[in-house]
Design a protein around this motif. Sequence first.
Motif, PDB file in Angstrom:
ATOM      1  N   ALA A 156     -53.512 -84.424  13.851  1.00  0.00           N
ATOM      2  CA  ALA A 156     -53.767 -83.537  14.990  1.00  0.00           C
ATOM      3  C   ALA A 156     -53.866 -84.334  16.286  1.00  0.00           C
ATOM      4  O   ALA A 156     -53.379 -83.905  17.346  1.00  0.00           O
ATOM      5  N   ASP A 157     -54.509 -85.515  16.242  1.00  0.00           N
ATOM      6  CA  ASP A 157     -54.565 -86.366  17.440  1.00  0.00           C
ATOM      7  C   ASP A 157     -53.166 -86.823  17.861  1.00  0.00           C
ATOM      8  O   ASP A 157     -52.841 -86.877  19.063  1.00  0.00           O
ATOM      9  N   ALA A 158     -52.309 -87.157  16.856  1.00  0.00           N
ATOM     10  CA  ALA A 158     -50.941 -87.549  17.178  1.00  0.00           C
ATOM     11  C   ALA A 158     -50.165 -86.405  17.807  1.00  0.00           C
ATOM     12  O   ALA A 158     -49.359 -86.588  18.736  1.00  0.00           O
ATOM     13  N   SER A 159     -50.418 -85.185  17.290  1.00  0.00           N
ATOM     14  CA  SER A 159     -49.749 -84.020  17.871  1.00  0.00           C
ATOM     15  C   SER A 159     -50.180 -83.813  19.317  1.00  0.00           C
ATOM     16  O   SER A 159     -49.366 -83.421  20.171  1.00  0.00           O
ATOM     17  N   VAL A 160     -51.437 -84.084  19.610  1.00  0.00           N
ATOM     18  CA  VAL A 160     -51.897 -83.983  20.997  1.00  0.00           C
ATOM     19  C   VAL A 160     -51.150 -84.978  21.881  1.00  0.00           C
ATOM     20  O   VAL A 160     -50.726 -84.651  22.998  1.00  0.00           O
ATOM     21  N   ALA A 161     -50.984 -86.190  21.401  1.00  0.00           N
ATOM     22  CA  ALA A 161     -50.268 -87.206  22.185  1.00  0.00           C
ATOM     23  C   ALA A 161     -48.811 -86.802  22.413  1.00  0.00           C
ATOM     24  O   ALA A 161     -48.259 -86.983  23.514  1.00  0.00           O
ATOM     25  N   GLN A 162     -48.164 -86.244  21.369  1.00  0.00           N
ATOM     26  CA  GLN A 162     -46.774 -85.817  21.522  1.00  0.00           C
ATOM     27  C   GLN A 162     -46.651 -84.698  22.551  1.00  0.00           C
ATOM     28  O   GLN A 162     -45.747 -84.711  23.398  1.00  0.00           O
ATOM     29  N   ASN A 163     -47.508 -83.744  22.478  1.00  0.00           N
ATOM     30  CA  ASN A 163     -47.448 -82.630  23.422  1.00  0.00           C
ATOM     31  C   ASN A 163     -47.799 -83.078  24.836  1.00  0.00           C
ATOM     32  O   ASN A 163     -47.282 -82.529  25.820  1.00  0.00           O
ATOM     33  N   ASN A 164     -48.682 -84.082  24.932  1.00  0.00           N
ATOM     34  CA  ASN A 164     -48.993 -84.638  26.251  1.00  0.00           C
ATOM     35  C   ASN A 164     -47.758 -85.290  26.858  1.00  0.00           C
ATOM     36  O   ASN A 164     -47.484 -85.137  28.067  1.00  0.00           O
ATOM     37  N   ALA A 165     -46.979 -86.011  26.037  1.00  0.00           N
ATOM     38  CA  ALA A 165     -45.738 -86.611  26.522  1.00  0.00           C
ATOM     39  C   ALA A 165     -44.725 -85.535  26.910  1.00  0.00           C
ATOM     40  O   ALA A 165     -43.980 -85.689  27.895  1.00  0.00           O
ATOM     41  N   SER A 166     -44.696 -84.443  26.161  1.00  0.00           N
ATOM     42  CA  SER A 166     -43.785 -83.346  26.507  1.00  0.00           C
ATOM     43  C   SER A 166     -44.144 -82.743  27.858  1.00  0.00           C
ATOM     44  O   SER A 166     -43.262 -82.374  28.648  1.00  0.00           O
ATOM     45  N   VAL A 167     -45.436 -82.663  28.135  1.00  0.00           N
ATOM     46  CA  VAL A 167     -45.870 -82.139  29.430  1.00  0.00           C
ATOM     47  C   VAL A 167     -45.397 -83.059  30.557  1.00  0.00           C
ATOM     48  O   VAL A 167     -44.879 -82.590  31.591  1.00  0.00           O
ATOM     49  N   ARG A 168     -45.573 -84.367  30.362  1.00  0.00           N
ATOM     50  CA  ARG A 168     -45.126 -85.320  31.406  1.00  0.00           C
ATOM     51  C   ARG A 168     -43.621 -85.247  31.601  1.00  0.00           C
ATOM     52  O   ARG A 168     -43.121 -85.313  32.732  1.00  0.00           O
ATOM     53  N   SER A 169     -42.853 -85.126  30.481  1.00  0.00           N
ATOM     54  CA  SER A 169     -41.397 -85.016  30.597  1.00  0.00           C
ATOM     55  C   SER A 169     -40.991 -83.764  31.350  1.00  0.00           C
ATOM     56  O   SER A 169     -40.083 -83.785  32.199  1.00  0.00           O
ATOM     57  N   ALA A 170     -41.660 -82.641  31.041  1.00  0.00           N
ATOM     58  CA  ALA A 170     -41.345 -81.404  31.746  1.00  0.00           C
ATOM     59  C   ALA A 170     -41.689 -81.499  33.225  1.00  0.00           C
ATOM     60  O   ALA A 170     -40.957 -80.981  34.085  1.00  0.00           O
ATOM     61  N   GLN A 171     -42.790 -82.186  33.555  1.00  0.00           N
ATOM     62  CA  GLN A 171     -43.158 -82.354  34.959  1.00  0.00           C
ATOM     63  C   GLN A 171     -42.151 -83.242  35.698  1.00  0.00           C
ATOM     64  O   GLN A 171     -41.828 -82.999  36.865  1.00  0.00           O
ATOM     65  N   ILE A 172     -41.655 -84.267  34.989  1.00  0.00           N
ATOM     66  CA  ILE A 172     -40.647 -85.142  35.615  1.00  0.00           C
ATOM     67  C   ILE A 172     -39.373 -84.363  35.890  1.00  0.00           C
ATOM     68  O   ILE A 172     -38.769 -84.475  36.971  1.00  0.00           O
ATOM     69  N   ASN A 173     -38.912 -83.590  34.916  1.00  0.00           N
ATOM     70  CA  ASN A 173     -37.708 -82.789  35.127  1.00  0.00           C
ATOM     71  C   ASN A 173     -37.893 -81.792  36.264  1.00  0.00           C
ATOM     72  O   ASN A 173     -36.961 -81.545  37.052  1.00  0.00           O
ATOM     73  N   LEU A 174     -39.096 -81.239  36.359  1.00  0.00           N
ATOM     74  CA  LEU A 174     -39.368 -80.318  37.455  1.00  0.00           C
ATOM     75  C   LEU A 174     -39.319 -81.049  38.797  1.00  0.00           C
ATOM     76  O   LEU A 174     -38.810 -80.511  39.788  1.00  0.00           O
TER      77      LEU A 174
END
Length: 405
Positions: A156-174
């Motif tokens: 579950a902690d790893a899933s949090v880290a993955q989703n956190n990276a997805s958020v940063r990637s989406a913010q960069i694309n934005l």
Amino acid sequence: MRSRIRQAAIISAGALLLVGCGGSKESGVTGGRGGGPKGPITVGFVVVQQGSAPIVQDLPARVSAFQTSEVRPQVSGVILRRLFREGSVVQQGQTLYQIDPSVYNAQAAQAKANLQAARAQAEAARTLASRYKPLVQQQAISKQDYTNAVAQARQADASVAQNNASVRSAQINLRFTRVPAPITGRISLSNVTEGALVTANQTDALATITRLDPVFVDIQESAADLLTLRQSLAQGGATPTTAQVRIKLPDGSYYAYTGSVEFSQVIVDQTTGTVTIRARFPNPQSLLLPGMFVSARFAQAIDTSAFLVPQSAVTRDPKGNATLWVVGPGNRAVQRVIVAERTQGTYWVVTQGLAPGEKVITQGTANLRDGAEIKPVPASSPQRVKAPPAGAGAGGVPAGSRRSG
């Protein structure tokens, strides 16, 4: 009637007297044979010594931009607005194009929601693992159940880290929906208009930015000349110098600013046999444009064993060899073949054919012959004119001689 006859006779006698005096004077100058004046020819000379002369070269060159950057999109979408004026100067980081951000806003929101779900699952998994810990010590549950609970908490902690990276990637694309200027410089025409569809991997640039202050000037020097220079430096005939470069513009005028050499390539161009030397020039008025052909003049070294001879002393024979006259033994004129391949101001730079302390004739060379007797005097010496003897009339002729004829 008689008075007129007397006047005519007097005039005829005076004319005969003047003719007689003129013939006597001419025979005294020419020696009675009609030849020129005898005696050595007076010539002016300068004493030459070895000195230092820069090895100046005029080489073809071409202007290139200091920085060039092609503006490309990093995300796909439709261009909503163009936010610059074509041909203007843009600053680094300035937004040039706005791509439709609606899709990337939705992706960023979804990534944030996934992150929140992952954090909730992680918190539940950590709570379960903490509750199982005292139970396994009391042997109320099996060790395998506790091990599984701990593993699920870590996942579950790893899933949090993955989703956190997805958020940063989406913010960069934005953020990339606003296309920025990568460098400061003058921007070209826009290759796309509002409403055009652009992609992240397209080959065509949206626009090009060129930095024009400063600029580079790429100078082409033949490999043979560069080899000769390095051999001269190795033998001690020349010393290196900090090269300050001047360039001549296509209209024949010299550029107002001087440049400095940045570096020299170590590879010879196989097609032209030249080596590129790059110089850097300030260009505050953007007068130098990339692609412009110019002529570069600079000194790569200083010749420490050259002679500076006035240009008036050097002539060329029918074969093109440089020659001059020197004062030889016994005050005789000696013609010398020299090597003079370049000029410096009003002087020829002589590299071969002279020795230190020799007297080079610069004046009175028009009628010289090899081996002729000469009277050498320092160049540009003032000629002293003696006053006529006392009692002499015009031209130094005694007054009584005019009366006697």
